[in-house]
Scaffold this active site. Structure first.
Site, PDB file in Angstrom:
ATOM      1  N   ASN A 144       0.872  -1.184   0.000  1.00 28.78           N
ATOM      2  CA  ASN A 144       0.000   0.000   0.000  1.00 28.78           C
ATOM      3  C   ASN A 144       0.904   1.227   0.000  1.00 28.78           C
ATOM      4  OD1 ASN A 144      -1.754   2.073   0.484  1.00 28.78           O
ATOM      5  ND2 ASN A 144      -2.378   1.374   2.528  1.00 28.78           N
ATOM      6  N   TRP A 145       0.974   1.878  -1.140  1.00 25.27           N
ATOM      7  CA  TRP A 145       1.891   3.025  -1.252  1.00 25.27           C
ATOM      8  C   TRP A 145       1.356   4.283  -0.579  1.00 25.27           C
ATOM      9  CZ3 TRP A 145       5.479   3.880  -5.998  1.00 25.27           C
ATOM     10  CH2 TRP A 145       6.277   2.744  -6.178  1.00 25.27           C
ATOM     11  N   LYS A 146       0.081   4.252  -0.185  1.00 23.95           N
ATOM     12  CA  LYS A 146      -0.533   5.437   0.439  1.00 23.95           C
ATOM     13  C   LYS A 146      -0.312   6.653  -0.472  1.00 23.95           C
ATOM     14  CE  LYS A 146      -0.075   3.126   4.815  1.00 23.95           C
ATOM     15  NZ  LYS A 146       0.023   3.183   6.272  1.00 23.95           N
ATOM     16  N   HIS A 186      -9.378   1.203   4.914  1.00 22.38           N
ATOM     17  CA  HIS A 186      -8.104   1.380   5.618  1.00 22.38           C
ATOM     18  C   HIS A 186      -8.318   2.338   6.796  1.00 22.38           C
ATOM     19  CE1 HIS A 186      -3.998   2.501   6.539  1.00 22.38           C
ATOM     20  NE2 HIS A 186      -3.627   1.403   5.900  1.00 22.38           N
ATOM     21  N   GLU A 239      -6.697   4.713   7.826  1.00 20.79           N
ATOM     22  CA  GLU A 239      -6.468   6.132   7.504  1.00 20.79           C
ATOM     23  C   GLU A 239      -7.683   6.731   6.804  1.00 20.79           C
ATOM     24  OE1 GLU A 239      -2.735   5.425   5.565  1.00 20.79           O
ATOM     25  OE2 GLU A 239      -1.908   4.840   7.507  1.00 20.79           O
ATOM     26  N   GLU A 257      -5.220  -4.930  10.471  1.00 18.80           N
ATOM     27  CA  GLU A 257      -4.168  -3.935  10.698  1.00 18.80           C
ATOM     28  C   GLU A 257      -4.451  -3.194  12.007  1.00 18.80           C
ATOM     29  OE1 GLU A 257      -2.148  -2.682   6.802  1.00 18.80           O
ATOM     30  OE2 GLU A 257      -3.957  -1.465   6.963  1.00 18.80           O
ATOM     31  N   GLY A 305       2.808   2.178  10.845  1.00 17.93           N
ATOM     32  CA  GLY A 305       3.798   3.258  10.737  1.00 17.93           C
ATOM     33  C   GLY A 305       4.524   3.566  12.033  1.00 17.93           C
ATOM     34  N   SER A 333       3.580  -2.252  10.254  1.00 16.09           N
ATOM     35  CA  SER A 333       5.027  -2.339  10.492  1.00 16.09           C
ATOM     36  C   SER A 333       5.645  -3.672  10.075  1.00 16.09           C
ATOM     37  CB  SER A 333       5.347  -2.034  11.962  1.00 16.09           C
ATOM     38  OG  SER A 333       4.983  -0.693  12.280  1.00 16.09           O
ATOM     39  N   GLY A 375       3.007  -1.177   4.220  1.00 14.51           N
ATOM     40  CA  GLY A 375       3.010   0.248   3.919  1.00 14.51           C
ATOM     41  C   GLY A 375       4.398   0.725   3.546  1.00 14.51           C
ATOM     42  N   GLY A 376       5.068   1.386   4.487  1.00 10.68           N
ATOM     43  CA  GLY A 376       6.357   2.019   4.228  1.00 10.68           C
ATOM     44  C   GLY A 376       7.380   1.138   3.531  1.00 10.68           C
TER      45      GLY A 376
HETATM   46  P1  13P Z   1       3.245   0.348   7.609  1.00 10.72           P
HETATM   47  O1  13P Z   1       3.732  -0.955   7.000  1.00 10.72           O
HETATM   48  O2  13P Z   1       3.968   1.537   7.102  1.00 10.72           O
HETATM   49  O3  13P Z   1       3.148   0.239   9.091  1.00 10.72           O
HETATM   50  O4  13P Z   1       1.725   0.539   7.069  1.00 10.72           O
HETATM   51  C1  13P Z   1       0.841  -0.522   7.167  1.00 10.72           C
HETATM   52  C2  13P Z   1      -0.380  -0.164   6.420  1.00 10.72           C
HETATM   53  O5  13P Z   1      -1.138   0.708   6.822  1.00 10.72           O
HETATM   54  C3  13P Z   1      -0.655  -0.890   5.174  1.00 10.72           C
HETATM   55  O6  13P Z   1      -1.934  -0.650   4.699  1.00 10.72           O
END
Ligand code: 13P
Length: 258
Positions: free
Chosen positions: A15-17, A103, A105, A173, A179, A218, A239-240
């Site tokens: 997920n590149w956000k 998600h 967010e 999640e 994050g 994470s 994510g990251g």
């Molecule tokens: P991180 O891997 O950066 O913690 O993000 C997880 C995430 O929200 C994937 O959708």
């Protein structure tokens, strides 16, 4: 890997956000090249969910590879007066095969309820996309011992009746793990995933038994092997660490035999 249900093919999704520009397609190229060179082939599906403006370009790069491209959100409706929104049909038209919905967010930034997430997942199914439906508790909810209750409630309310193993993926999640570098214990992940599996079987029978349940929050190259070996963890939503091909590939390689 130990702990994997033999009949469920795992999925590692990035997920590149709100990150990436056209030039970031080089990362997709690098993942594509590495997957095609992996011998034996890595027994996992791989997906990248870039921001909407990059879906078309990334789909072109990913064509002919084992990488699927996904959106990060969709509107429940097909089209209409909804400025700034993108429909599931538009994502499909741009080359996406899946879309992340619900998600945390989106739930927090845009006040999305599970009812809205349910409508978005239905839209994904209508358009022929796989819905990746996210659920997870906050730190406060975990500290109050409400994790299983909250996850169960979100699962029930967010998954439409049209959900099957082919068109739906659940992503657990924990909000406090996203994050932050914090990850629940192996036992805690196992407990929540087992509860999700039981709920899915209860509601969807064999389809629920075969539905993929991803862990997200994470996930990094150095913890992927341990997390992905947990029972009922059928992949990861990253994510990251998905933004750089080398890190993302290191996570995908947790599934490499030997
Ligand atoms: P991180 O891997 O950066 O913690 O993000 C997880 C995430 O929200 C994937 O959708």
């Amino acid at each position: 890997m130990a702990g994997q249900a033999k009949n469920i093919r795992p999925l590692v999704a990035g997920n590149w956000k709100m990150n990436g520009v056209k030039a970031s397609a080089a990362e997709v190229e690098a993942v594509k090249r590495a997957l095609s060179e992996a011998k034996p082939a890595i027994p996992a599906d791989v997906m990248i969910a870039p921001p909407a403006p990059l879906i078309s370009a990334f789909s072109t790069v990913a064509a002919g590879s084992d990488i699927a491209i996904a959106g990060q959100d969709c509107h429940p409706k097909v089209s209409g007066a909804h400025t700034g929104d993108v429909s599931a049909e538009m994502l499909k038209d741009a080359g996406a095969e899946a879309v992340i919905v619900g998600h945390s967010e989106r739930r927090s930034d845009h006040g999305e309820s599970s009812a809205v997430v349910n409508a978005k997942a239905s839209a994904a199914h209508r358009a022929g996309l796989t819905a990746i439906v996210c659920i997870g508790e906050t730190r406060g909810e975990r500290d109050a011992g409400l994790t299983i209750k909250v996850a169960g409630r979100q699962l029930k309310d967010s998954l439409p009746q049209s959900s099957t193993a082919a068109n739906t993926v659940v992503a657990y999640e924990p909000v406090w793990a996203i994050g932050t570098g914090l990850v629940p214990s192996t036992a805690d992940v196992a407990e929540v995933h087992a509860a999700i599996r039981a709920d899915l079987i209860n509601r969807f029978g064999d389809e629920g038994a075969a539905m993929r349940i991803l862990y997200g929050g994470s996930v990094k190259p150095d913890n992927a092997r341990e997390l992905l070996a947990i029972a009922n963890v059928n992949g990861a939503l990253v994510g990251g660490a998905s933004l750089k091909a080398s890190d993302f590939l290191a996570i995908v390689r947790a599934y490499q035999r030997g």
